[in-house]
Design a protein around this motif. Sequence first.
Motif, PDB file in Angstrom:
ATOM      1  N   THR A  35       0.832  -1.201   0.000  1.00 49.27           N
ATOM      2  CA  THR A  35       0.000   0.000   0.000  1.00 49.27           C
ATOM      3  C   THR A  35       0.867   1.252   0.000  1.00 49.27           C
ATOM      4  OG1 THR A  35      -1.705  -1.229   1.214  1.00 49.27           O
ATOM      5  CG2 THR A  35      -1.909   1.166   1.170  1.00 49.27           C
ATOM      6  N   HIS A  36       1.953   1.223   0.765  1.00 50.00           N
ATOM      7  CA  HIS A  36       2.867   2.367   0.802  1.00 50.00           C
ATOM      8  C   HIS A  36       3.511   2.568  -0.570  1.00 50.00           C
ATOM      9  CE1 HIS A  36       5.197   4.727   4.073  1.00 50.00           C
ATOM     10  NE2 HIS A  36       5.004   5.461   3.013  1.00 50.00           N
ATOM     11  N   SER A  37       3.908   1.492  -1.211  1.00 48.79           N
ATOM     12  CA  SER A  37       4.484   1.583  -2.549  1.00 48.79           C
ATOM     13  C   SER A  37       3.483   2.178  -3.538  1.00 48.79           C
ATOM     14  CB  SER A  37       4.929   0.197  -3.024  1.00 48.79           C
ATOM     15  OG  SER A  37       5.373   0.252  -4.359  1.00 48.79           O
ATOM     16  N   PHE A  38       2.226   1.727  -3.448  1.00 48.83           N
ATOM     17  CA  PHE A  38       1.203   2.258  -4.343  1.00 48.83           C
ATOM     18  C   PHE A  38       0.955   3.746  -4.054  1.00 48.83           C
ATOM     19  CE2 PHE A  38      -1.076  -2.035  -5.336  1.00 48.83           C
ATOM     20  CZ  PHE A  38       0.026  -2.448  -6.050  1.00 48.83           C
ATOM     21  N   HIS A  39       1.026   4.143  -2.805  1.00 53.88           N
ATOM     22  CA  HIS A  39       0.897   5.558  -2.425  1.00 53.88           C
ATOM     23  C   HIS A  39       1.967   6.389  -3.136  1.00 53.88           C
ATOM     24  CE1 HIS A  39       0.842   9.098   0.253  1.00 53.88           C
ATOM     25  NE2 HIS A  39       2.127   8.889   0.452  1.00 53.88           N
ATOM     26  N   TRP A  40       3.180   5.870  -3.137  1.00 51.24           N
ATOM     27  CA  TRP A  40       4.274   6.603  -3.783  1.00 51.24           C
ATOM     28  C   TRP A  40       4.139   6.639  -5.301  1.00 51.24           C
ATOM     29  CZ3 TRP A  40       7.991   3.119  -0.663  1.00 51.24           C
ATOM     30  CH2 TRP A  40       8.195   3.652   0.618  1.00 51.24           C
ATOM     31  N   ASN A  41       3.607   5.577  -5.881  1.00 49.90           N
ATOM     32  CA  ASN A  41       3.708   5.380  -7.331  1.00 49.90           C
ATOM     33  C   ASN A  41       2.419   5.568  -8.117  1.00 49.90           C
ATOM     34  OD1 ASN A  41       6.578   4.601  -7.656  1.00 49.90           O
ATOM     35  ND2 ASN A  41       5.991   3.047  -6.166  1.00 49.90           N
ATOM     36  N   THR A  43      -0.469   7.181 -10.279  1.00 50.75           N
ATOM     37  CA  THR A  43      -0.536   8.302 -11.223  1.00 50.75           C
ATOM     38  C   THR A  43      -1.934   8.328 -11.832  1.00 50.75           C
ATOM     39  OG1 THR A  43       0.249   6.949 -13.076  1.00 50.75           O
ATOM     40  CG2 THR A  43       1.928   8.163 -11.828  1.00 50.75           C
ATOM     41  N   GLY A  44      -2.214   9.378 -12.563  1.00 47.07           N
ATOM     42  CA  GLY A  44      -3.469   9.446 -13.307  1.00 47.07           C
ATOM     43  C   GLY A  44      -4.463  10.414 -12.693  1.00 47.07           C
ATOM     44  N   PRO A  45      -5.661  10.439 -13.290  1.00 51.27           N
ATOM     45  CA  PRO A  45      -6.664  11.421 -12.881  1.00 51.27           C
ATOM     46  C   PRO A  45      -7.154  11.252 -11.438  1.00 51.27           C
ATOM     47  CG  PRO A  45      -7.545   9.952 -14.574  1.00 51.27           C
ATOM     48  CD  PRO A  45      -6.098   9.640 -14.423  1.00 51.27           C
ATOM     49  N   GLY A  97       5.657  -3.673  -9.666  1.00 54.79           N
ATOM     50  CA  GLY A  97       5.789  -2.551 -10.584  1.00 54.79           C
ATOM     51  C   GLY A  97       4.477  -2.091 -11.202  1.00 54.79           C
ATOM     52  N   VAL A  98       3.355  -2.367 -10.550  1.00 53.53           N
ATOM     53  CA  VAL A  98       2.053  -1.945 -11.063  1.00 53.53           C
ATOM     54  C   VAL A  98       2.019  -0.421 -11.192  1.00 53.53           C
ATOM     55  CG1 VAL A  98      -0.422  -1.838 -10.512  1.00 53.53           C
ATOM     56  CG2 VAL A  98       0.874  -3.922 -10.061  1.00 53.53           C
ATOM     57  N   THR A  99       1.539   0.054 -12.326  1.00 60.32           N
ATOM     58  CA  THR A  99       1.415   1.495 -12.527  1.00 60.32           C
ATOM     59  C   THR A  99      -0.021   1.925 -12.789  1.00 60.32           C
ATOM     60  OG1 THR A  99       1.934   1.253 -14.878  1.00 60.32           O
ATOM     61  CG2 THR A  99       3.778   1.752 -13.392  1.00 60.32           C
ATOM     62  N   ASP A 100      -0.908   0.997 -13.131  1.00 63.74           N
ATOM     63  CA  ASP A 100      -2.304   1.315 -13.410  1.00 63.74           C
ATOM     64  C   ASP A 100      -3.081   1.443 -12.104  1.00 63.74           C
ATOM     65  OD1 ASP A 100      -4.662   1.338 -15.407  1.00 63.74           O
ATOM     66  OD2 ASP A 100      -5.226  -0.220 -13.953  1.00 63.74           O
ATOM     67  N   ALA A 101      -3.759   2.576 -11.911  1.00 64.50           N
ATOM     68  CA  ALA A 101      -4.477   2.848 -10.664  1.00 64.50           C
ATOM     69  C   ALA A 101      -5.549   1.797 -10.380  1.00 64.50           C
ATOM     70  CB  ALA A 101      -5.096   4.242 -10.706  1.00 64.50           C
ATOM     71  N   ASN A 102      -6.299   1.385 -11.398  1.00 60.06           N
ATOM     72  CA  ASN A 102      -7.328   0.373 -11.180  1.00 60.06           C
ATOM     73  C   ASN A 102      -6.729  -0.972 -10.785  1.00 60.06           C
ATOM     74  OD1 ASN A 102      -9.681   1.903 -11.498  1.00 60.06           O
ATOM     75  ND2 ASN A 102      -9.552   1.764 -13.727  1.00 60.06           N
ATOM     76  N   GLN A 103      -5.591  -1.299 -11.337  1.00 56.96           N
ATOM     77  CA  GLN A 103      -4.913  -2.539 -10.951  1.00 56.96           C
ATOM     78  C   GLN A 103      -4.432  -2.442  -9.502  1.00 56.96           C
ATOM     79  OE1 GLN A 103      -4.774  -5.381 -12.721  1.00 56.96           O
ATOM     80  NE2 GLN A 103      -3.796  -6.389 -10.980  1.00 56.96           N
TER      81      GLN A 103
END
Length: 158
Positions: A35-41, A43-45, A97-103
């Motif tokens: 969750t912390h990694s996703f917080h940092w990474n 992107t998007g609307p 390395g997930v970058t898609d917000a929905n993922q």
Amino acid sequence: MSTEINIGINQADRVEIANGLNNLLADTYSLYLKTHSFHWNVTGPMFNTLHLMFETQYTELALAVDIIAERVRALGERALGSYSAYAKVTGIKEDNGVTDANQMLQELLEGQEVIIRRARALYPLVNQADDEATADLLTQRIQLHEKTAWMLRSMLAK
């Protein structure tokens, strides 16, 4: 002066409950890290919304690991405390390395549900051992994770 633990739960049950809690600890810490990694990474609307939501979630998870670890210690066992120990028992998939917000939302939802199932699976043993303190901890964890899962699920709804 005795250092024996005499809290009304036999040693075999205490060890088994602590092992289950250590698995829950590993899942909770692993989800915290993800969750912390996703917080940092993220992107998007939806950046601002998700950035703040993920911060709230990882902060809560950081507090939870302490509560779970302290219960393990109160039962007389050692709390797991290393990435390698957590990796051996966690049911949470690493951030790859997930970058898609929905993922990200989907993976965090799945992680919340892993923790819910792990916590719920401990109830039969905890109830059989009359371990009300651990039952209370599990109830609180399940309630919080179910609420978070609902919120994540709602964000994914089309």
